[in-house]
Design a protein around this motif. Structure first.
Motif, mmCIF file in Angstrom:
data_model
loop_
_atom_site.group_PDB
_atom_site.id
_atom_site.type_symbol
_atom_site.label_atom_id
_atom_site.label_comp_id
_atom_site.label_asym_id
_atom_site.label_seq_id
_atom_site.Cartn_x
_atom_site.Cartn_y
_atom_site.Cartn_z
ATOM 1 N N ARG A 1 0.830 -1.209 0.000
ATOM 2 C CA ARG A 1 0.000 0.000 0.000
ATOM 3 C C ARG A 1 0.865 1.260 0.000
ATOM 4 N NH1 ARG A 1 -3.236 -3.233 3.356
ATOM 5 N NH2 ARG A 1 -2.219 -2.440 5.233
ATOM 6 N N LEU A 2 1.928 1.251 0.816
ATOM 7 C CA LEU A 2 2.824 2.407 0.853
ATOM 8 C C LEU A 2 3.497 2.606 -0.499
ATOM 9 C CD1 LEU A 2 4.342 4.649 2.354
ATOM 10 C CD2 LEU A 2 5.998 2.918 3.100
ATOM 11 N N ALA A 3 3.968 1.519 -1.097
ATOM 12 C CA ALA A 3 4.616 1.612 -2.409
ATOM 13 C C ALA A 3 3.652 2.169 -3.455
ATOM 14 C CB ALA A 3 5.133 0.237 -2.831
ATOM 15 N N ASP A 4 2.398 1.727 -3.399
ATOM 16 C CA ASP A 4 1.396 2.223 -4.346
ATOM 17 C C ASP A 4 1.109 3.705 -4.127
ATOM 18 O OD1 ASP A 4 1.243 -0.291 -5.442
ATOM 19 O OD2 ASP A 4 -0.582 -0.860 -4.349
ATOM 20 N N GLU A 5 1.048 4.126 -2.858
ATOM 21 C CA GLU A 5 0.723 5.517 -2.548
ATOM 22 C C GLU A 5 1.779 6.482 -3.074
ATOM 23 O OE1 GLU A 5 0.246 5.755 1.646
ATOM 24 O OE2 GLU A 5 -1.655 4.642 1.694
ATOM 25 N N ILE A 6 3.063 6.092 -2.966
ATOM 26 C CA ILE A 6 4.126 7.008 -3.392
ATOM 27 C C ILE A 6 4.685 6.623 -4.759
ATOM 28 C CG2 ILE A 6 4.719 7.647 -1.037
ATOM 29 C CD1 ILE A 6 7.008 5.716 -1.096
ATOM 30 N N ASP A 7 4.059 5.622 -5.386
ATOM 31 C CA ASP A 7 4.372 5.233 -6.768
ATOM 32 C C ASP A 7 5.832 4.802 -6.933
ATOM 33 O OD1 ASP A 7 3.796 4.719 -9.410
ATOM 34 O OD2 ASP A 7 4.228 6.755 -10.087
ATOM 35 N N VAL A 8 6.253 3.855 -6.085
ATOM 36 C CA VAL A 8 7.586 3.254 -6.199
ATOM 37 C C VAL A 8 7.416 1.735 -6.072
ATOM 38 C CG1 VAL A 8 8.765 5.266 -5.249
ATOM 39 C CG2 VAL A 8 8.077 3.407 -3.725
ATOM 40 N N PRO A 9 8.423 0.961 -6.467
ATOM 41 C CA PRO A 9 8.283 -0.492 -6.367
ATOM 42 C C PRO A 9 8.445 -1.010 -4.940
ATOM 43 C CG PRO A 9 10.419 0.076 -7.278
ATOM 44 C CD PRO A 9 9.649 1.352 -7.183
#
Length: 378
Positions: free
Chosen positions: A298-306
């Motif tokens: 979820r964190l990766a999706d929120e800040i758009d990183v892998p």
């Protein structure tokens, strides 16, 4: 022939490997002269014996040679005057300019979490060891001045020595990982009670007065939060990248998100997310998500990183860290070790590398054979 503006534009891609900014932005391009297909570039160095002189010469030549009409590039050097050095120091907000300590460090990765207790230092220590296992020269700088633990986790002991060049030599841990920490300079497990200016000075000294040598990766273990140390590193290393460590639970994810916001304010690139303590598997194969599930993604999706890795809970990971023997070295087939080794490879894939240029060998004509041009069928 190219214009001076075109040459300057090409030189914007030449980065000072220590200040991590373009030599054009740093106003280190003294002059550009163009005549008869030859381009002469004068670059100003911070010190006469600057160890990155060859880097500048090669990079300037490569970039300017890309311009059409350029048949030769000549690079010369002079040294910034004291007034110019002082102006550059003020521009960068530094007390002094570096003298080569980070000249041969290819990638600087700041490992952050925003909050304590998520296993950030354990991940950092094992990640450095995993990179070394894969053949990359790696080092760890323990910037968690108050809660230093990297020396213990990597089994690094002793007092750093000073070289003939008056540079501090890092301690070498098992596997060849170099380590520098405030823990080497205080009594065993002594508390460090410092305010902001002292922290800034210590971090700057670790970056500029330590002889790191040639490194593929310098991992910097940040303290929890987004305070003085993080801001100092953002100021001193504007092109460093940040790796965020979180646990699956929403509370840790939310705080790690704040660390990402801090990175964005200082234009630091977040290279990816690591989810630690992602689940616990019992000997009979039952899996328990003690800290929840999915927070890292979820964190990766929120800040758009892998999402670069998910590290399972494993008692041996903690035991080996306490004993100063990284799990990836002692038990490479353990589930947590495999996840950390995959994390290291994901980090390598996400960072730029210079690939060798493969040229086709020159083919000599076979002796005794001639040939003639064949007619082209219309």
């Amino acid at each position: 022939m190219p214009t001076r503006d075109q040459v300057i534009e090409k030189l914007r891609a030449v980065i000072d490997p220590e200040l991590r900014r373009s030599i054009v932005e740093l106003e280190m391009v003294r002059s550009v002269e163009i005549a008869d297909g030859a381009v002469d570039v004068m670059v100003s160095l911070t010190t006469p014996g600057c160890p990155i002189r060859n880097h500048f010469e090669q990079a300037v030549t490569e970039r300017v040679s890309e311009l059409e009409g350029v048949r030769a590039v000549n690079v010369a050097f002079d040294v910034l005057t004291p007034d110019e050095k002082q102006g550059l120091q003020q521009k960068l907000g530094r007390n002094r300019l570096p003298e080569g300590a980070l000249a041969r460090v290819k990638n600087v990765i700041c490992v952050a979490s925003g909050k304590g207790g998520v296993g950030k230092s354990t991940v950092t220590a094992n990640l450095a060891a995993a990179l070394a296992i894969d053949g990359y020269a790696s080092a760890v700088m323990d910037a968690d001045v108050w809660g230093y633990s990297i020396p213990r986790m990597l089994g690094a002991t002793g007092r750093p020595r000073v070289s003939e060049e008056r540079k501090i030599l890092p301690i070498e841990a098992a596997g060849g990982v170099k380590v520098m920490s405030i823990g080497f300079f205080v009594e065993n497990d002594a508390a460090v009670v410092w305010r902001g200016p002292m922290l800034h000075k210590a971090i700057q000294q670790f970056l500029e007065d330590v002889d790191w040598g040639p490194l593929d990766y310098l991992l910097i273990d940040l303290p929890p939060g987004t305070g003085d140390v993080s801001m100092t590193l953002a100021q001193l290393l504007p092109q460093a990248k940040m790796l965020l460590v979180t646990t699956p639970q929403p509370a840790a994810q939310a705080v790690a998100h704040r660390a990402a916001e801090m990175a964005a304010k200082f234009d630091l690139e977040v290279i990816g997310v690591v989810e630690n303590m992602s689940g616990f598997t019992t000997p009979d194969g039952s899996r328990y998500t003690i800290f929840g599930e999915g927070g890292g993604q979820r964190l990766a999706d929120e800040i758009d990183v892998p999402l670069l890795g998910k590290i399972p809970l494993q008692e041996e990971l903690r035991v080996h860290a306490d004993e100063g023997r990284p799990l990836v070295v002692e038990e490479p087939d353990a589930p947590a070790s495999q996840a950390l080794l995959h994390l290291a490879r994901g980090l390598v894939a996400a960072t730029p590398r210079e690939l060798p240029v493969v040229q086709a060998p020159a083919m000599a004509a076979a002796p005794g054979f001639g040939g003639k041009e064949l007619p082209v069928i219309q």
